[in-house]
Design a protein around this motif. Structure first.
Motif, mmCIF file in Angstrom:
data_model
loop_
_atom_site.group_PDB
_atom_site.id
_atom_site.type_symbol
_atom_site.label_atom_id
_atom_site.label_comp_id
_atom_site.label_asym_id
_atom_site.label_seq_id
_atom_site.Cartn_x
_atom_site.Cartn_y
_atom_site.Cartn_z
ATOM 1 N N ALA A 373 29.653 44.906 33.230
ATOM 2 C CA ALA A 373 30.832 45.241 34.037
ATOM 3 C C ALA A 373 30.593 46.442 34.944
ATOM 4 N N ALA A 374 29.739 47.371 34.497
ATOM 5 C CA ALA A 374 29.465 48.577 35.293
ATOM 6 C C ALA A 374 28.653 48.259 36.540
ATOM 7 N N TYR A 375 28.073 47.051 36.611
ATOM 8 C CA TYR A 375 27.219 46.688 37.745
ATOM 9 C C TYR A 375 27.827 45.562 38.579
ATOM 10 N N ILE A 376 29.138 45.349 38.428
ATOM 11 C CA ILE A 376 29.846 44.432 39.316
ATOM 12 C C ILE A 376 30.491 45.264 40.422
ATOM 13 N N LYS A 377 30.090 45.013 41.656
ATOM 14 C CA LYS A 377 30.620 45.738 42.814
ATOM 15 C C LYS A 377 31.799 44.954 43.366
ATOM 16 N N TRP A 378 32.924 45.660 43.555
ATOM 17 C CA TRP A 378 34.149 44.988 43.974
ATOM 18 C C TRP A 378 34.443 45.225 45.451
ATOM 19 N N SER A 379 34.822 44.168 46.148
ATOM 20 C CA SER A 379 35.196 44.264 47.556
ATOM 21 C C SER A 379 36.685 44.584 47.649
ATOM 22 N N LYS A 380 37.160 44.890 48.841
ATOM 23 C CA LYS A 380 38.577 45.208 49.044
ATOM 24 C C LYS A 380 39.464 43.998 48.740
ATOM 25 N N ALA A 390 19.911 46.102 39.882
ATOM 26 C CA ALA A 390 20.279 47.372 39.255
ATOM 27 C C ALA A 390 20.682 47.164 37.796
ATOM 28 N N PHE A 391 21.344 46.037 37.526
ATOM 29 C CA PHE A 391 21.762 45.690 36.165
ATOM 30 C C PHE A 391 20.555 45.587 35.232
ATOM 31 N N CYS A 392 19.518 44.888 35.683
ATOM 32 C CA CYS A 392 18.306 44.737 34.866
ATOM 33 C C CYS A 392 17.528 46.054 34.772
ATOM 34 N N LYS A 393 17.453 46.762 35.888
ATOM 35 C CA LYS A 393 16.669 47.991 35.954
ATOM 36 C C LYS A 393 17.242 49.073 35.048
ATOM 37 N N SER A 394 18.538 49.023 34.788
ATOM 38 C CA SER A 394 19.185 50.062 33.981
ATOM 39 C C SER A 394 18.811 49.983 32.499
ATOM 40 N N ILE A 395 18.183 48.887 32.083
ATOM 41 C CA ILE A 395 17.807 48.711 30.680
ATOM 42 C C ILE A 395 16.519 49.493 30.419
ATOM 43 N N THR A 396 16.576 50.470 29.527
ATOM 44 C CA THR A 396 15.424 51.356 29.297
ATOM 45 C C THR A 396 14.316 50.702 28.475
ATOM 46 N N SER A 397 14.686 49.834 27.530
ATOM 47 C CA SER A 397 13.681 49.172 26.688
ATOM 48 C C SER A 397 12.938 48.105 27.486
ATOM 49 N N LYS A 398 11.619 48.180 27.512
ATOM 50 C CA LYS A 398 10.817 47.217 28.272
ATOM 51 C C LYS A 398 10.990 45.795 27.735
ATOM 52 N N ILE A 417 29.092 35.213 34.494
ATOM 53 C CA ILE A 417 29.240 36.237 35.541
ATOM 54 C C ILE A 417 30.179 35.756 36.643
ATOM 55 N N GLN A 418 30.112 34.465 36.980
ATOM 56 C CA GLN A 418 31.026 33.929 37.990
ATOM 57 C C GLN A 418 32.469 34.140 37.569
ATOM 58 N N GLU A 419 32.741 33.935 36.298
ATOM 59 C CA GLU A 419 34.093 34.147 35.781
ATOM 60 C C GLU A 419 34.454 35.623 35.830
ATOM 61 N N ALA A 420 33.514 36.490 35.455
ATOM 62 C CA ALA A 420 33.767 37.940 35.462
ATOM 63 C C ALA A 420 33.972 38.465 36.880
ATOM 64 N N GLU A 421 33.300 37.837 37.863
ATOM 65 C CA GLU A 421 33.393 38.298 39.251
ATOM 66 C C GLU A 421 34.719 37.924 39.924
ATOM 67 N N ARG A 422 35.471 37.007 39.313
ATOM 68 C CA ARG A 422 36.723 36.553 39.922
ATOM 69 C C ARG A 422 37.810 37.618 39.863
ATOM 70 N N PHE A 432 34.626 39.675 22.863
ATOM 71 C CA PHE A 432 33.363 40.239 23.357
ATOM 72 C C PHE A 432 33.606 41.603 24.005
ATOM 73 N N GLN A 433 34.653 41.694 24.811
ATOM 74 C CA GLN A 433 34.955 42.962 25.464
ATOM 75 C C GLN A 433 35.352 44.025 24.445
ATOM 76 N N GLN A 434 36.071 43.615 23.405
ATOM 77 C CA GLN A 434 36.431 44.553 22.340
ATOM 78 C C GLN A 434 35.179 45.122 21.673
ATOM 79 N N LYS A 435 34.200 44.269 21.421
ATOM 80 C CA LYS A 435 32.966 44.706 20.771
ATOM 81 C C LYS A 435 32.136 45.604 21.691
ATOM 82 N N ILE A 436 32.178 45.331 22.997
ATOM 83 C CA ILE A 436 31.481 46.184 23.964
ATOM 84 C C ILE A 436 32.095 47.584 23.938
#
Length: 449
Positions: A373-380, A390-398, A417-422, A432-436
């Motif tokens: 969710a932190a890597y979903i960019k929202w338009s107006k 950026a989402f993949c790159k942010s993961i520190t473990s190789k 992700i398509q559902e999350a982007e709506r 799932f969001q509760q566990k996150i």
């Protein structure tokens, strides 16, 4: 549950194209109805001596339908007998038969799915006779609830077919309960009087169509993890068992391990004998085949398939890298968790096992992609777009980053992700969001302590 892969079931029951504004007669009307049909499938002897499964009873009968709706209904009804008796035409009358509960899935061309809940039983009578199948067609996934309904159907079948009709009519007129709620059906049975039947829907909807004990009883935690690794990368998986109930229970359980993601490809819990060549499909699939057809399956030109024998609890064929797909540390934690649940299996209820096993795999996804969710960019305009790099790159473990780079290319991740982007509110309140949120708060506490 939409995908661009067509199930072989679609060849039997594709959804007819609709004109603008035309509503399907088989739609669930927002979950209003428990079911769409109850059908009885019986074995009718053909001139050559073989038996052919045929629908001999249908409730309710549909009338006053548009042409497209009639075609849709006919395709559905043509497919049902094949999946009620997937084990071929070689039957003989029986004097004893242990009733069996299983399910199948039919996928429409638009990706929507209908579930067939089946009870195969031997009718009351004397002498040798043929089994028949009571099949409830619904687009609602709740195996435990429909198993209880089939218990009531079977109890009435021992009295008379005529006693089944008013019960199903009462069920059809009742609203499908909300999660955690109960609906009470009144039903009159001769010599017993009026009965009140309570049907309770599980509070946690993600566990409505699953029985993880079926997997734990037949496979070691190590094998379950290998199957999960194959499923999460959308590979081809074949399960082998003799009982239809075992096949459907185990495949539904594996599909449930993927929550909050959904298997969007070919999905046939029990493959009819005439569709065995499904295993040649070059696209992802998850199917179940009766073990009597093992040689026929192995004779097919298959590529990179995970072949799982549920009878002996072992893998017969594999790609070879299943133990290396998942990040080693997370895989080790999951194995430890499953081992613990396996050892406690005898002292836990089915609901407890379901909840704890599910949480083990949900936690894996929280750790791997819970930061999406932190890597979903929202338009107006309110439309979101995942910044995948950026989402993949942010993961520190190789090892985790290597896995996620593969996982983001799967269809199940794309659909999620398509559902999350709506909308920003799409995932709010879900398990799932509760566990996150819980996991992120725990990380903060550890960092501050």
């Amino acid at each position: 549950m939409k995908g661009n892969q067509e199930s072989p079931a679609e060849d039997c029951a594709p959804e007819a194209p609709r004109k603008a504004g035309e509503r399907s007669s088989l739609s669930c009307l927002g979950g209003q109805f428990f079911f769409e049909y109850l059908v009885v499938v019986s074995l009718k002897k053909k001139s050559g001596g073989d038996y052919e499964p045929t629908i001999t009873y249908q409730f309710p009968k549909r009338e006053n339908m548009l042409r497209g709706q009639k075609e849709e209904e006919e395709r559905l009804l043509q497919a049902i007998p094949l999946f009620c008796f997937p084990d071929g035409k070689n039957w003989a009358p029986l004097t004893e038969y242990t009733s069996e509960t299983f399910s199948f899935v039919l996928t429409n061309v638009d990706g929507s799915r209908k579930i067939g809940y089946c009870r195969r039983l031997l009718p009351v009578g004397r002498g040798a006779r043929l089994p028949e199948v009571f099949c409830i067609i619904s687009c609602l996934g709740c195996f435990g609830l429909f198993s209880k309904i089939l218990d009531e159907v079977e109890k009435r079948r021992q009295i008379s077919m005529a006693v089944i009709y008013p019960f199903m009519q009462g069920l059809r007129e009742s609203p499908f309960p909300a999660p955690g709620k109960t609906v009470t059906i009144k039903s009159f049975i001769p010599e017993s009087g009026t009965e009140l039947i309570e049907l309770t829907r599980p509070l946690d909807s993600r566990l409505e169509h699953v029985e993880f004990q079926a997997l734990l009883q037949r496979l070691t935690p190590g094998i379950i993890i290998q199957i999960f690794a194959s499923a999460v990368l959308e590979r081809r998986i074949i399960f082998l068992a003799e009982e239809l109930s075992v096949l459907s229970q185990c495949i539904h359980a594996v599909a449930a391990l993927l929550y909050p993601f959904t298997w969007a490809h070919t999905y046939i819990p029990v493959v009819p004998e005439c569709l065995i060549d499904t295993v040649c499909c070059p696209t992802p699939f998850m199917v179940g085949v009766q073990i009597r057809h093992l040689q026929q399956v192995q004779d097919q030109p298959m590529e990179e398939v995970l072949l799982v024998n549920l009878v002996e609890g072992k893998i017969l064929t594999s790609v070879g890298d299943e133990e290396e797909v998942l990040p080693a540390k997370l895989q080790s934690e999951m194995l430890t968790s499953l081992d613990r649940h396996n050892s406690n299996n005898n002292v836990q209820t089915s609901e407890q096992v379901n909840a704890q096993v599910s949480e083990c795999f949900v936690h894996f996804f929280v750790r791997i992609v819970g930061h999406y969710a932190a890597y979903i960019k929202w338009s107006k305009s309110g439309q979101g777009t995942l910044q995948e790099r950026a989402f993949c790159k942010s993961i520190t473990s190789k090892s985790c980053r290597k896995f996620v780079k593969k996982f983001v290319k799967t269809q199940m991740f794309s659909l999620f992700i398509q559902e999350a982007e709506r909308s920003r509110a799409t995932q709010e309140g879900c398990y799932f969001q509760q566990k996150i949120t819980e996991y992120q708060e725990q990380k903060k506490q550890r960092k501050n302590s």
